[in-house]
Design a protein around this motif. Structure first.
Motif, mmCIF file in Angstrom:
data_model
loop_
_atom_site.group_PDB
_atom_site.id
_atom_site.type_symbol
_atom_site.label_atom_id
_atom_site.label_comp_id
_atom_site.label_asym_id
_atom_site.label_seq_id
_atom_site.Cartn_x
_atom_site.Cartn_y
_atom_site.Cartn_z
ATOM 1 N N GLY A 1 0.815 -1.213 0.000
ATOM 2 C CA GLY A 1 0.000 0.000 0.000
ATOM 3 C C GLY A 1 0.847 1.261 0.000
ATOM 4 N N LEU A 2 1.904 1.268 0.793
ATOM 5 C CA LEU A 2 2.791 2.431 0.832
ATOM 6 C C LEU A 2 3.535 2.619 -0.489
ATOM 7 C CD1 LEU A 2 4.181 2.153 4.461
ATOM 8 C CD2 LEU A 2 2.632 3.908 3.561
ATOM 9 N N ARG A 3 3.843 1.533 -1.151
ATOM 10 C CA ARG A 3 4.511 1.647 -2.452
ATOM 11 C C ARG A 3 3.589 2.294 -3.476
ATOM 12 N NH1 ARG A 3 8.860 -2.247 -4.355
ATOM 13 N NH2 ARG A 3 9.421 -0.244 -5.249
ATOM 14 N N VAL A 4 2.309 1.983 -3.401
ATOM 15 C CA VAL A 4 1.343 2.631 -4.294
ATOM 16 C C VAL A 4 1.203 4.099 -3.908
ATOM 17 C CG1 VAL A 4 -1.076 2.681 -5.020
ATOM 18 C CG2 VAL A 4 0.118 0.486 -4.834
ATOM 19 N N LEU A 5 1.064 4.380 -2.625
ATOM 20 C CA LEU A 5 0.935 5.774 -2.174
ATOM 21 C C LEU A 5 2.155 6.605 -2.556
ATOM 22 C CD1 LEU A 5 -0.671 5.448 1.374
ATOM 23 C CD2 LEU A 5 -1.671 6.505 -0.661
ATOM 24 N N ALA A 6 3.335 6.026 -2.492
ATOM 25 C CA ALA A 6 4.559 6.773 -2.812
ATOM 26 C C ALA A 6 4.572 7.251 -4.261
ATOM 27 C CB ALA A 6 5.795 5.921 -2.531
ATOM 28 N N ARG A 7 3.786 6.617 -5.114
ATOM 29 C CA ARG A 7 3.715 7.039 -6.522
ATOM 30 C C ARG A 7 2.922 8.318 -6.692
ATOM 31 N NH1 ARG A 7 2.727 2.369 -10.732
ATOM 32 N NH2 ARG A 7 3.346 4.085 -12.061
ATOM 33 N N VAL A 8 2.025 8.594 -5.746
ATOM 34 C CA VAL A 8 1.172 9.772 -5.892
ATOM 35 C C VAL A 8 1.306 10.761 -4.737
ATOM 36 C CG1 VAL A 8 -0.522 8.567 -7.321
ATOM 37 C CG2 VAL A 8 -0.819 8.594 -4.847
ATOM 38 N N ARG A 9 1.980 10.354 -3.700
ATOM 39 C CA ARG A 9 2.134 11.217 -2.530
ATOM 40 C C ARG A 9 3.608 11.289 -2.177
ATOM 41 N NH1 ARG A 9 -1.692 11.203 2.514
ATOM 42 N NH2 ARG A 9 -0.813 13.016 3.519
ATOM 43 N N ASP A 10 4.181 12.454 -2.326
ATOM 44 C CA ASP A 10 5.615 12.579 -2.064
ATOM 45 C C ASP A 10 5.908 13.101 -0.657
ATOM 46 O OD1 ASP A 10 4.788 15.147 -2.426
ATOM 47 O OD2 ASP A 10 6.280 15.674 -3.930
ATOM 48 N N ASP A 11 5.008 12.816 0.266
ATOM 49 C CA ASP A 11 5.166 13.218 1.659
ATOM 50 C C ASP A 11 5.917 12.115 2.410
ATOM 51 O OD1 ASP A 11 4.957 13.983 4.307
ATOM 52 O OD2 ASP A 11 2.847 14.540 4.170
ATOM 53 N N ARG A 12 7.231 12.203 2.352
ATOM 54 C CA ARG A 12 8.107 11.203 2.967
ATOM 55 C C ARG A 12 7.763 11.007 4.442
ATOM 56 N NH1 ARG A 12 12.370 12.211 0.371
ATOM 57 N NH2 ARG A 12 13.081 10.241 -0.436
ATOM 58 N N LYS A 13 7.549 12.097 5.147
ATOM 59 C CA LYS A 13 7.279 12.019 6.586
ATOM 60 C C LYS A 13 6.004 11.227 6.865
ATOM 61 C CE LYS A 13 6.726 14.656 10.787
ATOM 62 N NZ LYS A 13 6.522 15.934 11.421
ATOM 63 N N ALA A 14 4.952 11.474 6.116
ATOM 64 C CA ALA A 14 3.690 10.747 6.318
ATOM 65 C C ALA A 14 3.876 9.253 6.059
ATOM 66 C CB ALA A 14 2.603 11.312 5.412
ATOM 67 N N LEU A 15 4.613 8.908 5.024
ATOM 68 C CA LEU A 15 4.849 7.497 4.705
ATOM 69 C C LEU A 15 5.681 6.826 5.798
ATOM 70 C CD1 LEU A 15 5.562 7.888 0.888
ATOM 71 C CD2 LEU A 15 3.441 7.090 1.941
ATOM 72 N N LEU A 16 6.714 7.498 6.260
ATOM 73 C CA LEU A 16 7.577 6.931 7.301
ATOM 74 C C LEU A 16 6.827 6.801 8.627
ATOM 75 C CD1 LEU A 16 10.954 8.746 6.539
ATOM 76 C CD2 LEU A 16 10.146 6.508 5.755
ATOM 77 N N THR A 17 5.975 7.764 8.923
ATOM 78 C CA THR A 17 5.172 7.683 10.147
ATOM 79 C C THR A 17 4.261 6.465 10.104
ATOM 80 O OG1 THR A 17 5.243 10.078 10.457
ATOM 81 C CG2 THR A 17 3.449 8.901 11.553
#
Length: 192
Positions: free
Chosen positions: A167-183
Motif C-alpha cells: 500500500g505504501l509503495r502505491v501511495l509513494a507514486r502519488v504522494r511525495d510526503d516522505r514524513k507521512a509514509l515513514l510515520t
C-alpha cells in the motif's frame, strides 16, 4: 549461409523488463521492445515467442533480482522490526527518489494484468508469496526474541506488514510526503 547474430539473453530480458516497467504491458509496443533490446521483430518473436511471453520472462527477472534483494534485507542483520523497517524503507525511498514514477513492477503487473491473465497472476503471486514467507520467518524470530508478542499469528502479522508495504509503495507514486509514509511504517511496526 549467414550465421545468426548472437545476443546476450540476460541483457535482452533485463532491457525488456525495464521497458515494460516504465511503460506497462499495454503501453509497450513491439517497436519499443526492439529499440530497447536491440533485436529485430522476427528475432524477438522467434526467440521469446511474443510480447506476452517476454513479459512473463521479465516478471521472472524481477523476481530473481528485486524480490531477491528484498529477501536479502529481511535476512540481514538487526532485530525483526529493524529488518522489516529496512525492507519497507528501502522501497519507499527508491519510489520517492525515482524521477520516472514507475513504482514496483510486480505491483504494476498485479494491477494491470493479474486480474486478466492467470500466468501473470501466478508470476506476481510467486513473488508476493515469497516475501510473505520471509516476513513470516522474521516475525517468528521476533517472537522468539520477545520483540513481537508470541500470541500473534505470524502469518497474520506477515500479511499486515505486506499489505502496509504494498500500500505504501502505491501511495509513494502519488504522494511525495516522505514524513507521512515513514510515520505509517513506524506506527504499523510499533503495533506489532
Amino acid at each position: 549461409m549467414a550465421r545468426p547474430r548472437q545476443f546476450d539473453e540476460d541483457r535482452v530480458i533485463t532491457a525488456a523488463m525495464e521497458t515494460f516497467w516504465r511503460h506497462g504491458y499495454e503501453g509497450t509496443s513491439t517497436r519499443d521492445l526492439c529499440d530497447s533490446t536491440g533485436l529485430g521483430p522476427s528475432s524477438l518473436y522467434n526467440t521469446f515467442g511474443g510480447k506476452r511471453e517476454l513479459y512473463l520472462r521479465a516478471l521472472d527477472r524481477y523476481y530473481d533480482t528485486v524480490t531477491a534483494a528484498q529477501i536479502e534485507r529481511l535476512q540481514g542483520p538487526g532485530t525483526a522490526k529493524e529488518r522489516l523497517r529496512a525492507m519497507i524503507l528501502h522501497s519507499i525511498e527508491s519510489d520517492l527518489d525515482a524521477d520516472d514514477g514507475r513504482g514496483c513492477f510486480a505491483i504494476n503487473a498485479a494491477v494491470e494484468l493479474a486480474g486478466l491473465d492467470g500466468d501473470v497472476r501466478r508470476a506476481v503471486r510467486r513473488g508476493f508469496d515469497r516475501v510473505e514467507d520471509e516476513v513470516c520467518a522474521v516475525t517468528r524470530a521476533g517472537q522468539a526474541d520477545g520483540e513481537i508478542p508470541a500470541d500473534r499469528d505470524p502469518r497474520e502479522v506477515a500479511r499486515l506488514v505486506q499489505s502496509t508495504y504494498y500500500g505504501l509503495r502505491v501511495l509513494a507514486r502519488v504522494r511525495d510526503d516522505r514524513k507521512a509514509l515513514l510515520t505509517t511504517v513506524d506506527t504499523v511496526l510499533e503495533g506489532l
